[in-house]
Motif scaffolding. Structure first.
Motif, PDB file in Angstrom:
ATOM      1  N   UNK A   1       7.319  23.185  -6.375  1.00  0.00           N
ATOM      2  CA  UNK A   1       7.109  22.243  -5.127  1.00  0.00           C
ATOM      3  C   UNK A   1       7.967  21.309  -4.745  1.00  0.00           C
ATOM      4  N   UNK A   2       8.512  21.296  -3.554  1.00  0.00           N
ATOM      5  CA  UNK A   2       9.520  20.188  -3.023  1.00  0.00           C
ATOM      6  C   UNK A   2       8.876  19.448  -2.138  1.00  0.00           C
ATOM      7  N   UNK A   3       9.635  18.384  -1.592  1.00  0.00           N
ATOM      8  CA  UNK A   3       9.167  17.692  -0.715  1.00  0.00           C
ATOM      9  C   UNK A   3       8.815  18.068   0.921  1.00  0.00           C
ATOM     10  N   UNK A   4       9.150  19.095   1.389  1.00  0.00           N
ATOM     11  CA  UNK A   4       8.618  19.656   2.399  1.00  0.00           C
ATOM     12  C   UNK A   4       7.721  20.487   2.319  1.00  0.00           C
ATOM     13  N   UNK A   5       7.102  20.747   1.116  1.00  0.00           N
ATOM     14  CA  UNK A   5       5.914  21.623   1.145  1.00  0.00           C
ATOM     15  C   UNK A   5       4.548  20.639   0.858  1.00  0.00           C
ATOM     16  N   UNK A   6       4.720  19.324   0.726  1.00  0.00           N
ATOM     17  CA  UNK A   6       3.838  18.311   0.621  1.00  0.00           C
ATOM     18  C   UNK A   6       2.654  18.258   1.840  1.00  0.00           C
ATOM     19  N   UNK A   7       3.251  18.263   3.192  1.00  0.00           N
ATOM     20  CA  UNK A   7       2.200  18.271   4.272  1.00  0.00           C
ATOM     21  C   UNK A   7       1.337  19.416   4.372  1.00  0.00           C
ATOM     22  N   UNK A   8       1.713  20.454   3.915  1.00  0.00           N
ATOM     23  CA  UNK A   8       0.691  21.468   3.628  1.00  0.00           C
ATOM     24  C   UNK A   8       0.082  21.738   2.568  1.00  0.00           C
ATOM     25  N   UNK A   9       0.048  21.066   1.454  1.00  0.00           N
ATOM     26  CA  UNK A   9      -0.741  21.035   0.289  1.00  0.00           C
ATOM     27  C   UNK A   9      -1.772  19.874   0.271  1.00  0.00           C
ATOM     28  N   UNK A  10      -1.326  18.591   0.463  1.00  0.00           N
ATOM     29  CA  UNK A  10      -2.179  17.427   0.488  1.00  0.00           C
ATOM     30  C   UNK A  10      -2.421  16.860   2.020  1.00  0.00           C
ATOM     31  N   UNK A  11      -1.994  17.444   2.957  1.00  0.00           N
ATOM     32  CA  UNK A  11      -2.219  16.987   4.438  1.00  0.00           C
ATOM     33  C   UNK A  11      -1.289  16.250   4.873  1.00  0.00           C
ATOM     34  N   UNK A  12      -1.690  15.556   5.973  1.00  0.00           N
ATOM     35  CA  UNK A  12      -0.609  14.796   6.878  1.00  0.00           C
ATOM     36  C   UNK A  12      -0.115  13.356   6.125  1.00  0.00           C
ATOM     37  N   UNK A  13       0.949  12.964   6.346  1.00  0.00           N
ATOM     38  CA  UNK A  13       1.484  11.672   5.842  1.00  0.00           C
ATOM     39  C   UNK A  13       0.587  10.486   6.425  1.00  0.00           C
ATOM     40  N   UNK A  14       0.306   9.746   5.175  1.00  0.00           N
ATOM     41  CA  UNK A  14      -0.623   8.547   5.614  1.00  0.00           C
ATOM     42  C   UNK A  14       0.106   7.314   6.095  1.00  0.00           C
ATOM     43  N   UNK A  15       0.941   7.224   5.281  1.00  0.00           N
ATOM     44  CA  UNK A  15       1.960   5.856   5.271  1.00  0.00           C
ATOM     45  C   UNK A  15       3.479   6.281   5.890  1.00  0.00           C
ATOM     46  N   UNK A  16       4.248   5.480   6.632  1.00  0.00           N
ATOM     47  CA  UNK A  16       5.426   5.682   7.002  1.00  0.00           C
ATOM     48  C   UNK A  16       6.377   4.657   6.197  1.00  0.00           C
ATOM     49  N   UNK A  17       7.232   5.302   5.548  1.00  0.00           N
ATOM     50  CA  UNK A  17       8.047   4.291   4.475  1.00  0.00           C
ATOM     51  C   UNK A  17       9.128   3.827   5.350  1.00  0.00           C
ATOM     52  N   UNK A  18       9.744   2.741   5.153  1.00  0.00           N
ATOM     53  CA  UNK A  18      11.061   2.259   5.528  1.00  0.00           C
ATOM     54  C   UNK A  18      10.685   1.997   7.044  1.00  0.00           C
ATOM     55  N   UNK A  19       9.568   1.409   7.742  1.00  0.00           N
ATOM     56  CA  UNK A  19       9.500   1.116   9.080  1.00  0.00           C
ATOM     57  C   UNK A  19       9.906   0.038   9.575  1.00  0.00           C
ATOM     58  N   UNK A  20      10.479  -0.953   8.619  1.00  0.00           N
ATOM     59  CA  UNK A  20      10.756  -2.114   9.101  1.00  0.00           C
ATOM     60  C   UNK A  20      12.318  -1.918   9.333  1.00  0.00           C
TER      61      UNK A  20
END
Length: 323
Positions: free
Chosen positions: A267-286
């Motif tokens: 499992x790599x980073x680009x597989x996560x949205x299809x396994x655990x769903x959409x991203x909940x938080x947006x990092x480095x927004x500031x």
């Protein structure tokens, strides 16, 4: 580190000081308090006692267990601590008391004055990554039977060089060498560091690692279903419930996970949205602020939240209204 015995006492929901000081022997079912019971069970007079969740003590008009804690935690008084059941002074000055809490505002001020407060900040992303790779992921792999079993420990040392008979869909029985299986120390599920880092920053926002462990367990459940041939449904990150190009893209992305020839899922980073769903938080927004937007910070007892203050320009009416 201290070479002492350790005991934990949970104070959440304690409303009667008799649970700390003990019951008088005139009552039916009387017994010593939690402090003396801990000393009796450990059979030493200098243990380390953890008073967990001291801010969760219940207080009402009839009961105030915080008052009993005043003598217990005061080094000038606890050398003559008297339990109601034993009714004999006992020296608690050699005991090291450690207390934990989440909110100092719910602790009585006299009780707080008797303690030295040590503020512990939340884990950083690097610390959470280390905890996940060394503790959380191996724990969930073991719970979900995703660790490759060691054949030598199963009482069959000659099984590693043997071949296995596999029935294919055509009804023929073929022979497959077990050298294609992963080594005993390799798990069935492998998560890259980039995947764990994204899981920390985009799907969890907490000072601890409880939510992170739940997300890791979710991925392990998906991996167990996929290895069993039942993991066919795909989490749709865009909220689309129907079929189409999004489903094909998700299936193609998850096909990269495997299982490979060794029976492993990667499992790599680009597989996560299809396994655990959409991203909940947006990092480095500031770091992506635009002109006219200022950043603030709201701090609470459970964490903090970024606040963005925007300035807009509009044509006025030439009047100033003060409210």
């Amino acid at each position: 580190a201290l070479g002492r015995k350790f005991h934990r006492i949970a104070l959440g929901g304690v409303r009667d000081e008799a649970e700390l000081r003990g019951h008088r022997r005139t009552y039916i079912g009387s017994m010593p308090g939690n402090i003396m019971q801990a000393l009796i069970s450990m059979k030493v007079n200098n243990p380390v006692i953890l008073l967990d969740e001291i801010d969760k003590l219940t207080r009402n008009a009839m009961f105030n267990p915080s008052g009993a804690m005043l003598e217990l935690l005061d080094p000038e008084q606890n050398h003559t601590f008297k339990d109601h059941y034993i009714n004999t002074p006992f020296d608690l000055s050699k005991v090291l008391f450690l207390c934990t809490c989440n909110d100092l505002n719910t602790i009585d001020r006299p009780l707080l004055d008797r303690m030295e407060v040590i503020d512990l900040s939340g884990y950083t992303v690097e610390e959470k990554l280390h905890i996940a790779t060394t503790h959380l992921l191996p724990k969930q792999l073991k719970l979900h039977a995703l660790q490759q079993p060691d054949l030598e420990q199963d009482g069959n040392p000659d099984a590693q060089g043997m071949s296995a008979e596999i029935a294919d869909p055509s009804g023929l029985v073929t022979t497959q060498d077990k050298q294609g299986a992963p080594p005993p120390d390799q798990p069935r599920l492998i998560m890259s560091k980039a995947a764990i880092t994204d899981l920390i920053s985009k799907w969890t926002m907490e000072s601890g690692v409880r939510s992170l462990e739940r997300r890791v367990a979710q991925i392990c459940r998906w991996a167990a279903l996929r290895l069993a041939g039942a993991g066919t449904e795909v989490a749709k990150p865009d909220g689309d419930v129907g079929g189409g190009e999004a489903d094909k893209l998700a299936e193609a992305s998850l096909a990269e996970c495997g299982p490979n020839a060794q029976g492993q899922l990667i499992v790599d980073a680009h597989h996560l949205p299809y396994i655990v769903g959409a991203e909940i938080f947006e990092p480095d927004l500031a770091e992506r602020l635009s002109v006219g937007v200022a950043m603030g910070l709201g701090v609470t007892a459970t964490g903090g939240q970024l606040l963005f203050v925007e300035a807009t320009r509009s044509k006025g009416s030439g009047r100033l209204t003060v409210t």
